[in-house]
Design a protein around this motif. Structure first.
Motif, mmCIF file in Angstrom:
data_model
loop_
_atom_site.group_PDB
_atom_site.id
_atom_site.type_symbol
_atom_site.label_atom_id
_atom_site.label_comp_id
_atom_site.label_asym_id
_atom_site.label_seq_id
_atom_site.Cartn_x
_atom_site.Cartn_y
_atom_site.Cartn_z
ATOM 1 N N CYS A 16 100.048 -7.495 -32.501
ATOM 2 C CA CYS A 16 99.324 -8.325 -31.544
ATOM 3 C C CYS A 16 100.245 -8.948 -30.498
ATOM 4 C CB CYS A 16 98.573 -9.438 -32.274
ATOM 5 S SG CYS A 16 99.615 -10.594 -33.170
ATOM 6 N N ASN A 17 99.624 -9.580 -29.541
ATOM 7 C CA ASN A 17 100.309 -10.450 -28.602
ATOM 8 C C ASN A 17 100.935 -11.600 -29.385
ATOM 9 O OD1 ASN A 17 100.615 -12.740 -26.681
ATOM 10 N ND2 ASN A 17 99.656 -11.328 -25.239
ATOM 11 N N LYS A 18 102.189 -11.926 -29.085
ATOM 12 C CA LYS A 18 102.890 -12.973 -29.832
ATOM 13 C C LYS A 18 102.192 -14.332 -29.759
ATOM 14 C CE LYS A 18 107.609 -11.152 -29.769
ATOM 15 N NZ LYS A 18 109.003 -11.360 -29.295
ATOM 16 N N GLN A 19 101.428 -14.550 -28.700
ATOM 17 C CA GLN A 19 100.803 -15.852 -28.508
ATOM 18 C C GLN A 19 99.760 -16.164 -29.580
ATOM 19 O OE1 GLN A 19 102.219 -17.701 -26.111
ATOM 20 N NE2 GLN A 19 103.483 -15.886 -25.781
ATOM 21 N N ILE A 20 99.205 -15.125 -30.205
ATOM 22 C CA ILE A 20 98.164 -15.369 -31.221
ATOM 23 C C ILE A 20 98.601 -14.942 -32.618
ATOM 24 C CG2 ILE A 20 96.269 -15.252 -29.556
ATOM 25 C CD1 ILE A 20 95.777 -12.360 -30.461
ATOM 26 N N TYR A 21 99.842 -14.482 -32.759
ATOM 27 C CA TYR A 21 100.312 -13.959 -34.038
ATOM 28 C C TYR A 21 100.268 -15.017 -35.146
ATOM 29 C CZ TYR A 21 103.474 -12.329 -37.674
ATOM 30 O OH TYR A 21 104.010 -12.000 -38.898
ATOM 31 N N GLN A 22 100.874 -16.169 -34.922
ATOM 32 C CA GLN A 22 100.949 -17.191 -35.962
ATOM 33 C C GLN A 22 99.562 -17.655 -36.393
ATOM 34 O OE1 GLN A 22 103.441 -18.190 -37.765
ATOM 35 N NE2 GLN A 22 105.014 -17.030 -36.667
ATOM 36 N N SER A 23 98.673 -17.797 -35.445
ATOM 37 C CA SER A 23 97.315 -18.231 -35.761
ATOM 38 C C SER A 23 96.618 -17.227 -36.669
ATOM 39 C CB SER A 23 96.513 -18.418 -34.469
ATOM 40 O OG SER A 23 95.196 -18.816 -34.762
ATOM 41 N N ILE A 24 96.740 -15.939 -36.350
ATOM 42 C CA ILE A 24 96.089 -14.908 -37.165
ATOM 43 C C ILE A 24 96.667 -14.889 -38.573
ATOM 44 C CG2 ILE A 24 95.849 -12.404 -37.462
ATOM 45 C CD1 ILE A 24 95.621 -12.181 -34.416
ATOM 46 N N ILE A 25 97.984 -14.885 -38.678
ATOM 47 C CA ILE A 25 98.641 -14.798 -39.991
ATOM 48 C C ILE A 25 98.346 -16.018 -40.850
ATOM 49 C CG2 ILE A 25 100.905 -14.911 -41.118
ATOM 50 C CD1 ILE A 25 100.356 -12.129 -40.287
ATOM 51 N N LYS A 26 98.450 -17.225 -40.290
ATOM 52 C CA LYS A 26 98.355 -18.445 -41.075
ATOM 53 C C LYS A 26 96.928 -18.908 -41.325
ATOM 54 C CE LYS A 26 102.907 -20.253 -39.789
ATOM 55 N NZ LYS A 26 103.667 -21.356 -39.136
ATOM 56 N N GLU A 27 96.025 -18.642 -40.371
ATOM 57 C CA GLU A 27 94.675 -19.203 -40.476
ATOM 58 C C GLU A 27 93.619 -18.223 -40.949
ATOM 59 O OE1 GLU A 27 93.520 -21.329 -36.923
ATOM 60 O OE2 GLU A 27 95.624 -21.847 -36.484
ATOM 61 N N TYR A 28 93.853 -16.914 -40.777
ATOM 62 C CA TYR A 28 92.769 -15.977 -41.024
ATOM 63 C C TYR A 28 93.077 -14.888 -42.049
ATOM 64 C CZ TYR A 28 90.891 -18.153 -36.840
ATOM 65 O OH TYR A 28 90.429 -19.065 -35.937
ATOM 66 N N ILE A 29 94.350 -14.669 -42.360
ATOM 67 C CA ILE A 29 94.690 -13.654 -43.355
ATOM 68 C C ILE A 29 94.984 -14.352 -44.679
ATOM 69 C CG2 ILE A 29 96.190 -11.742 -43.964
ATOM 70 C CD1 ILE A 29 94.549 -11.204 -41.468
ATOM 71 N N GLU A 30 94.083 -14.214 -45.603
ATOM 72 C CA GLU A 30 94.223 -14.848 -46.912
ATOM 73 C C GLU A 30 93.796 -13.835 -47.965
ATOM 74 O OE1 GLU A 30 92.858 -19.041 -47.609
ATOM 75 O OE2 GLU A 30 91.401 -18.022 -48.892
ATOM 76 N N PHE A 31 94.629 -13.688 -48.993
ATOM 77 C CA PHE A 31 94.336 -12.719 -50.037
ATOM 78 C C PHE A 31 93.780 -13.405 -51.267
ATOM 79 C CE2 PHE A 31 97.609 -10.612 -47.482
ATOM 80 C CZ PHE A 31 96.988 -9.383 -47.248
ATOM 81 N N LYS A 32 92.824 -12.743 -51.902
ATOM 82 C CA LYS A 32 92.231 -13.271 -53.140
ATOM 83 C C LYS A 32 93.128 -12.922 -54.329
ATOM 84 C CE LYS A 32 87.438 -12.953 -51.599
ATOM 85 N NZ LYS A 32 86.127 -12.362 -51.846
#
Length: 267
Positions: free
Chosen positions: A251-267
């Protein structure tokens, strides 16, 4: 890799890609056999196999000391990133190839001692070739792609993703994925990982997320996105391993941290 050597390899690879694309277009005018691999939706055709064989023969006759990782069985057993490795998907998006006769690509990533040096992603039916040489930028045909915008925000982003939500023994939290969909401008699924990487590099899509890609699916795209200042890691944030299957966030670096930290969660 020395610049002159890299340019020679790139020139040959580009020539072979265009030749392979012409062969694929010729094959599409004829009937061809369709088989399945791991499941009924994992398609392979005789055109996939013939195209990979074409590249394998060209590489081995021209660069006998190079190694090949391929999807259709013409590659080598590669257990180390040492040396020069060609990572090839002869037709990325075989289901699109079979059903739509478009939206598929030839994908080639060439690595030297683990470093991505050359990328080629060829949208065969649209005759659009994305290329990159390490440190020299990325191109769409003859036009150099600009560095990715620093003004991108998640709420105005277009995100590519597929329906695979599980990796190994872990499964993504579907509620977080649903929230990501709600929090962005829209989502897309094109059915060809190579093209989705290319669209991120081009800036017409801001991210691509998937929970399982093989090396031949991402090897070229990884280099291409890197050359325009994008970010590619596993969904856990760990570095990508070009010899194994990976989860992918590119992705674009500007949204990378948000995607990884806020939306990718494993059960």
């Amino acid at each position: 890799m020395q610049k002159a050597i890299r340019q020679n390899i790139f020139d040959n690879a580009k020539h072979w890609v265009y030749e392979a694309g012409e062969r694929i277009r010729d094959h599409m005018q004829q009937q061809f056999q369709i088989d399945t691999k791991s499941n009924p939706n994992d398609l392979v055709t005789e055109v996939d196999k013939a195209t990979e064989q074409f590249f394998a023969e060209k590489i081995r006759s021209t660069y006998p000391d190079h190694k090949l990782i391929g999807e259709e069985g013409y590659g080598d057993r590669v257990e180390s990133v040492d040396g020069t490795i060609w990572i090839i998907d002869p037709i990325d998006g075989t289901m699109n190839f079979v059903h739509q006769k478009r939206n598929f690509a030839i994908s080639i990533g060439i690595y030297s001692d683990g470093i991505g040096e050359i990328a080629l992603i060829y949208n065969v039916m649209d005759d659009v070739l994305y290329t990159a040489l390490k440190g020299e930028g990325a191109y769409r045909n003859q036009d150099k792609l600009p560095m990715l915008s620093e003004e991108v925000k998640l709420e105005t982003s277009i995100i590519g993703m597929n329906s695979i939500l599980a990796c190994e023994n872990k499964r993504v939290n579907e509620k977080r994925v649903q929230q990501l969909i709600k929090d962005t401008r829209g989502t897309r699924s094109y059915g060809s990982a190579a093209l989705e990487f290319a669209y991120v590099a081009e800036g017409i899509m801001d991210a691509y997320i998937t929970m399982k890609l093989a090396p031949w699916d991402f090897a070229a795209g990884y280099i291409l996105v890197d050359e325009v200042g994008g970010m590619t890691t596993q969904a856990t944030g760990e570095p990508v391993n070009v010899l194994t299957n990976n989860t992918i966030v590119t992705c674009n670096k500007q949204i990378y941290q948000s995607i990884i930290k806020e939306y990718i969660e494993f059960k």
